[in-house]
Design a protein around this motif. Sequence first.
Motif, PDB file in Angstrom:
ATOM      1  N   GLN A  12       1.210   9.215   1.921  1.00 52.08           N
ATOM      2  CA  GLN A  12       1.799   8.131   2.695  1.00 52.08           C
ATOM      3  C   GLN A  12       3.300   8.343   2.833  1.00 52.08           C
ATOM      4  O   GLN A  12       3.948   8.901   1.954  1.00 52.08           O
ATOM      5  N   THR A  15       8.853   4.295   6.133  1.00 52.50           N
ATOM      6  CA  THR A  15      10.014   4.333   7.018  1.00 52.50           C
ATOM      7  C   THR A  15      10.609   2.932   7.135  1.00 52.50           C
ATOM      8  O   THR A  15       9.907   1.937   6.990  1.00 52.50           O
ATOM      9  N   ASP A  17      13.345   1.196   9.964  1.00 53.42           N
ATOM     10  CA  ASP A  17      14.148   1.476  11.155  1.00 53.42           C
ATOM     11  C   ASP A  17      15.362   0.559  11.248  1.00 53.42           C
ATOM     12  O   ASP A  17      15.547  -0.342  10.426  1.00 53.42           O
ATOM     13  N   THR A  21      12.286  -2.955  10.550  1.00 46.50           N
ATOM     14  CA  THR A  21      10.829  -2.873  10.426  1.00 46.50           C
ATOM     15  C   THR A  21      10.474  -1.756   9.458  1.00 46.50           C
ATOM     16  O   THR A  21      10.853  -0.603   9.663  1.00 46.50           O
ATOM     17  N   ILE A  23       7.464   0.405   7.675  1.00 45.93           N
ATOM     18  CA  ILE A  23       6.077   0.796   7.926  1.00 45.93           C
ATOM     19  C   ILE A  23       5.664   1.831   6.897  1.00 45.93           C
ATOM     20  O   ILE A  23       6.408   2.763   6.609  1.00 45.93           O
ATOM     21  N   TRP A  25       2.975   4.694   6.521  1.00 49.28           N
ATOM     22  CA  TRP A  25       2.147   5.509   7.406  1.00 49.28           C
ATOM     23  C   TRP A  25       1.212   6.389   6.603  1.00 49.28           C
ATOM     24  O   TRP A  25       1.568   6.856   5.528  1.00 49.28           O
ATOM     25  N   ALA A  32      -0.403   3.703  11.159  1.00 46.23           N
ATOM     26  CA  ALA A  32       0.352   2.713  10.384  1.00 46.23           C
ATOM     27  C   ALA A  32      -0.614   1.955   9.477  1.00 46.23           C
ATOM     28  O   ALA A  32      -1.632   1.434   9.944  1.00 46.23           O
ATOM     29  N   ARG A  34       0.659  -0.336   6.895  1.00 43.02           N
ATOM     30  CA  ARG A  34       1.276  -1.615   6.515  1.00 43.02           C
ATOM     31  C   ARG A  34       2.585  -1.749   7.277  1.00 43.02           C
ATOM     32  O   ARG A  34       3.349  -0.797   7.371  1.00 43.02           O
ATOM     33  N   LEU A  35       2.833  -2.928   7.822  1.00 43.41           N
ATOM     34  CA  LEU A  35       4.056  -3.164   8.577  1.00 43.41           C
ATOM     35  C   LEU A  35       4.680  -4.468   8.086  1.00 43.41           C
ATOM     36  O   LEU A  35       3.974  -5.452   7.875  1.00 43.41           O
ATOM     37  N   GLN A  36       5.969  -4.441   7.894  1.00 35.43           N
ATOM     38  CA  GLN A  36       6.709  -5.644   7.507  1.00 35.43           C
ATOM     39  C   GLN A  36       7.991  -5.689   8.325  1.00 35.43           C
ATOM     40  O   GLN A  36       8.734  -4.717   8.350  1.00 35.43           O
ATOM     41  N   GLU A  37       8.238  -6.815   8.987  1.00 38.85           N
ATOM     42  CA  GLU A  37       9.452  -6.968   9.777  1.00 38.85           C
ATOM     43  C   GLU A  37      10.503  -7.741   8.990  1.00 38.85           C
ATOM     44  O   GLU A  37      10.208  -8.341   7.964  1.00 38.85           O
TER      45      GLU A  37
END
Length: 149
Positions: A12, A15, A17, A21, A23, A25, A32, A34-37
């Motif tokens: 995995q 990242t 940005d 955000t 992520i 991967w 993707a 898991r994503l967290q903003e």
Amino acid sequence: IRRVEFLPGGDQVLTLDQAGTAIVWDAWSGRALRLQEAVANIQAFPGGELLLALGPEGSVAIWSASGETLYQGVLPQLARYRLVRILHDDGVLVAGLSCELEEPAVIWNIREDMPRFSLRQPGSPILLLEVSPCRSALVTSGFSGIFVW
């Protein structure tokens, strides 16, 4: 992208940005997981089993590697920290470095929303802080050198 790192095991990639955000991967499929903003800072716990995300206004989230949310809350005191590290297996204890250089590093119990103790490096502000892989020690650095706690 302002931060990228392989998580332990190499399967995995994490990242973060410029927009905040984060992520996780799958390194091989590019999918993707898991994503967290609204993330200001994110850290993988040594071993990769936990992720700690800090957001604006002191929001904190701790996730397991499988994606389960272990803790989510708002600790306004943490909003002023520029660096946070997980210190314990369950993510309860975290260390933070303030944006104000003259302030000490602080160890927090996030479930109790309380500082446990603080660290001051003699003769210098603490500029960096890292946790040993076995989580039995901290290392700090400043103008006066490196200290192991």
